[in-house]
Design an enzyme around this catalytic site. Structure first.
Site, short mmCIF file in Angstrom:
data_model
loop_
_atom_site.label_atom_id
_atom_site.label_comp_id
_atom_site.label_asym_id
_atom_site.label_seq_id
_atom_site.Cartn_x
_atom_site.Cartn_y
_atom_site.Cartn_z
N ASP A 176 0.85 -1.19 0.00
CA ASP A 176 0.00 0.00 0.00
C ASP A 176 0.89 1.23 0.00
OD1 ASP A 176 -2.28 1.85 0.77
OD2 ASP A 176 -3.30 -0.07 0.95
N HIS A 219 -4.05 6.06 3.74
CA HIS A 219 -4.62 4.82 3.23
C HIS A 219 -3.89 3.58 3.74
CE1 HIS A 219 -5.64 1.80 0.05
NE2 HIS A 219 -6.82 2.37 0.16
N SER A 244 -11.16 -1.30 -0.65
CA SER A 244 -9.88 -1.23 0.06
C SER A 244 -10.05 -1.51 1.54
CB SER A 244 -9.26 0.17 -0.09
OG SER A 244 -8.50 0.26 -1.26
#
Length: 810
Positions: free
Chosen positions: A204, A268, A597
């Site tokens: 990520d 994220h 996600s």
């Protein structure tokens, strides 16, 4: 040289998101805060409980109150015969004002002020009022052991605000673990030792290493097989965060990215990592909401971070960097890989996530990937390879309510997240952004509202048009608007999101949007206000498939049903870097985001639990256990719905909604070894070199026993029916040694399904048995639908092993 780009599949409208927002990175769908008044705190606490527990607590509370009254009456009556009454002492939480003109810098000063509220005399000479805690930051007040009479005496003192008995609250999470049936003292968490010893690799955007979710308290050192390294200062890694590496040569070549440590710059990576394996963090909340204990799915598992995405949220993640990260993860010795990344469908030999993931499963590594955020349209999936667990997104039973109140008194509940200072309870003029007839204005595109009078008005903007939800609010604010009502497109139906908007806003359903537009057209002076109601828990319709969640069928391999599973992916609270920039609240350690996600790392963490509980299961065995044990009904026992509030089809749900506890004891599994995929790949018509790219060795399909897609030993069936077709499956008994299973069929309309044998009798653990399934069109069947669906379930005295059946009529 051209680069194949893989965007972060990070939120339900990641392509729509702008590069900046006032206080939160706008790629995420919001951070919630609570607007419940203090006198509703007890009720809100009940809402934090699972629905059945909340009901039990509510009625227990009623019973206890009634019982208390009965005791009080009894004591009053007994006083006729007794000279003394029993004294009831409880711990009260007391709210008081700060003393005027005084600054209580020292703890002694604060404690002295609080003690001044306690009565000097009590009903009992051998008991004195007891100050338990003095609070400086959480409340202005204190906790004390008091009788009801002593509380009444305090009420007469200047500065007193309120007092209530403290309640015994159960430990609560940021919802998804309890929603999925994971509890600390029992069940899968305890059986799997919370994932201890398992290594989850997360590809990520890096990680914020100092977040409390990544504390290594109670976590042992990594297993001896671990070969990875920490590219932070060595002391910045620990027994939880055992490795962190950056792979950015691809990004550097494309954009001149400089070498950097694997630090998360957009939130994220931190969010996904903590969702998979964040540790227990008490008193978690996001701007005052979703209060409880934050925890990931596998809280004692180890984390290895591979930064492969760079730049602003939504920027591309070069496949070269992704492959480098996969290479390192396989070499380092991870057990589970979590990739919340994806791109449009492409042949498996051209899909480098598929290729890299095949290398991983050859090493026994489980791979979980996002299905994509291009729903609700069919054929929009990413990560379709059968050796990958493809994860769609669904809701949990928590909503974050923001209400649009119109001038005619109508109210429409939507969702949003705002700071309390942004609340606009008063009615303001309401205007539809598309009043000038321009489509770009209707969707509040950048610069499209310059010629419309929106100053100090509530602006109704249409969703979509390639413009991010947050960006629409920014345009409204830049044009002078005071608030926004975001109106769903028809395709999004009833699916809404809680966004951290830059101005007061609410996101409403398509049906409610039509009513709001009708109201605007019905009067010359439409008005509206935005009311924030905070967090509500207990939606009995959950889980609902999110509108953004990508749908099947599988374009690259129609004979494999995808997605495989759905899991929580809407308004998920997890760890968050702090601060992201100068405008971020420095106390903000958690944030709420939506997207596949978010559902992907839920399943990554659950796979880690199963790996810990069953260390010798293959990746395919773990996937089978997850799929065949899935739920196909909601909390209240009705079929899982989609964004239209109609029953969702298999292209939306796959096998159903994950049920971790049942996955730990599936009874039977459908196992697949890596070499078993080669005949399947040859059966797809791939050339020898194309299959070799995936298999990582030379392949001659002419020497392989090619099989049709439907004969891969997959836990689901996806059948195209012209002539009758027969497929075989082999199941392995991982339940009780002596057990028998009978086939139960929910037949797709217009199809005859026969199973031979229809009974399987096992006499030992790990025994394998093979059966065949014949699919035929019924003689009376015309083409009723293009697709239909059903289920094949093997049922024993204790187990139910379900495989979905999708049928396409040719």
């Amino acid at each position: 040289m051209t680069s194949h780009k893989t965007p972060i599949d990070s939120c339900c409208t990641c392509m729509e998101m702008p590069a900046s927002a006032l206080f939160l990175s706008p790629i995420y769908t919001g951070v919630q805060y609570n607007t419940f008044p203090k006198h509703n705190f007890a009720f809100f606490a009940l809402l934090l409980l699972p629905s059945d527990m909340a009901s039990a607590c509510f009625f227990s509370l009623i019973f206890l109150l009634s019982f208390h009254n009965a005791i009080a009456l009894k004591n009053d009556f007994s006083s006729l015969f007794e000279t003394t009454k029993p004294i009831s002492v409880q711990t009260y939480i007391v709210h008081v004002k700060q003393p005027e003109g005084r600054v209580l810098l020292q703890s002694e000063d604060l404690e002295s002020w609080h003690k001044s509220f306690l009565p000097a005399k009590t009903d009992s000479p051998d008991r004195q009022p007891n100050l338990v805690y003095s609070y400086r930051n959480v409340i202005s007040g204190f906790a004390a052991r008091l009788t009801l009479e002593e509380v009444k005496a305090m009420e007469e003192k200047d500065g007193f605000i309120s007092a209530r008995p403290e309640r015994m609250l159960k430990k609560q999470t940021t919802r998804t673990p309890n929603f999925l049936g994971l509890f600390q003292q029992t069940g899968l968490w305890k059986k799997s030792n919370f994932g201890k010893g398992v290594i989850i690799g997360v590809l990520d955007g890096g990680i914020f290493r100092n977040h409390p979710s990544f504390s290594d308290a109670e976590i042992p050192p990594p297993p001896a097989k671990w070969k990875g390294r920490c590219e932070f200062n060595l002391s910045d890694c620990n027994n939880k965060l055992i490795g962190a590496r950056t792979f950015n040569l691809g990004a550097k070549a494309l954009k001149g990215e400089k070498a950097e440590a694997p630090i998360d710059v957009d939130g994220h990576g931190t969010h996904t990592a903590s969702t998979a394996a964040g540790g227990f963090v008490k008193n978690a909340e996001a701007l005052g909401n979703a209060e409880g204990t934050a925890v990931g799915m596998a809280p004692y598992a180890h984390l290895a971070i591979y930064k492969v995405c760079f730049g602003e949220p939504g920027d591309d993640c070069p496949e070269s960097d992704i492959l480098a990260g996969l290479e390192a993860a396989v070499e380092d010795g991870v057990d589970v890989l979590s990739l919340s990344l994806g791109d449009v469908s492409s042949p498996f030999f051209q899909d480098n996530i598929a290729v890299g993931s095949f290398a991983a499963i050859q090493k026994g590594i489980f791979v979980s990937c996002s299905a994509g955020n291009s729903g609700p349209f069919n054929g929009t999936l990413s990560n379709e390879a059968p050796w990958i667990l493809t994860v769609g997104a669904s809701t949990i039973d928590r909503s974050i309510i923001a209400t649009a109140k119109l001038g005619n008194g109508e109210e429409f509940d939507g969702e949003s997240t705002q700071r309390t200072t942004d609340i606009t309870p008063k009615q303001l003029p309401l205007v539809y952004a598309g009043t000038n007839g321009k489509s770009e204005s209707a969707v509040c595109a950048q610069g499209s509202l310059k010629d419309i009078d929106v100053k100090n008005k509530v602006v109704a903007c249409e969703r979509g048009g390639g413009v991010g939800r947050i960006a629409k609010g920014e345009e409204v604010k830049n044009a002078g608007g005071a608030a926004m009502i975001l109106l769903n497109q028809e395709s999004d139906g009833f699916s809404t999101n809680a966004d951290a908007h830059v101005l007061p806003a609410t996101h409403v359903t398509f049906v409610d949007g039509l009513k709001i537009k009708a109201y605007i057209n019905s009067t010359a002076t439409p008005t509206a206000s935005i009311l924030f109601k905070g967090t509500e828990i207990g939606n009995s319709l959950a889980p609902i498939v999110a509108s953004f969640s990508s749908r099947g069928p599988n374009l690259q391999s129609p004979g494999i049903l995808k997605p495989d599973i759905i899991g929580p992916g809407v308004n998920i609270l997890a760890a968050w870097p702090f601060p992201l920039d100068d405008t971020t609240d420095p106390k903000l350690t958690f944030n709420i985001m939506s997207g596949t996600s978010m559902s992907c790392p839920h399943l990554s963490g659950i796979a880690a639990l199963l790996k810990s509980s069953h260390p010798y299961w293959s990746p395919a065995a773990i996937k089978s256990a997850i799929m065949t044990s899935a739920d196909i009904v909601t909390i209240e026992g009705t079929p899982i719905l989609d964004q239209t509030l109609q029953p969702a089809d298999l292209f939306a749900t796959g096998a159903g909604h994950v049920n971790p506890s049942r996955a730990n004891d599936p009874g039977l599994i459908y196992d697949i070894q890596p070499d078993d995929y080669v005949p399947y790949l040859c059966g797809l018509g791939y050339k020898d070199e194309e299959v070799g790219i995936i298999a990582h060795r030379p392949i001659k399909c002419s020497e392989e026993s090619s099989i049709p897609e439907g004969d891969l030993n997959y836990p689901s069936f996806s059948v195209t029916l012209g002539p009758s077709q027969t497929f075989t499956r082999t199941v392995t008994n991982v339940g009780e040694a002596y057990s028998s299973y009978t086939a139960k069929i929910v037949t797709p309309e217009g199809v005859d399904v026969s199973v031979k044998p229809n009974k399987l009798v096992f006499s030992k653990v790990n025994q394998k048995m093979t059966y065949s399934v014949k699919f035929s069109r019924t003689a009376s069947n015309g083409k009723i639908h293009e697709y239909d669906q059903g289920f094949l379930t093997w049922v024993s005295a204790k187990q139910s092993v379900r495989s979905p059946i999708s049928v396409r009529f040719q």
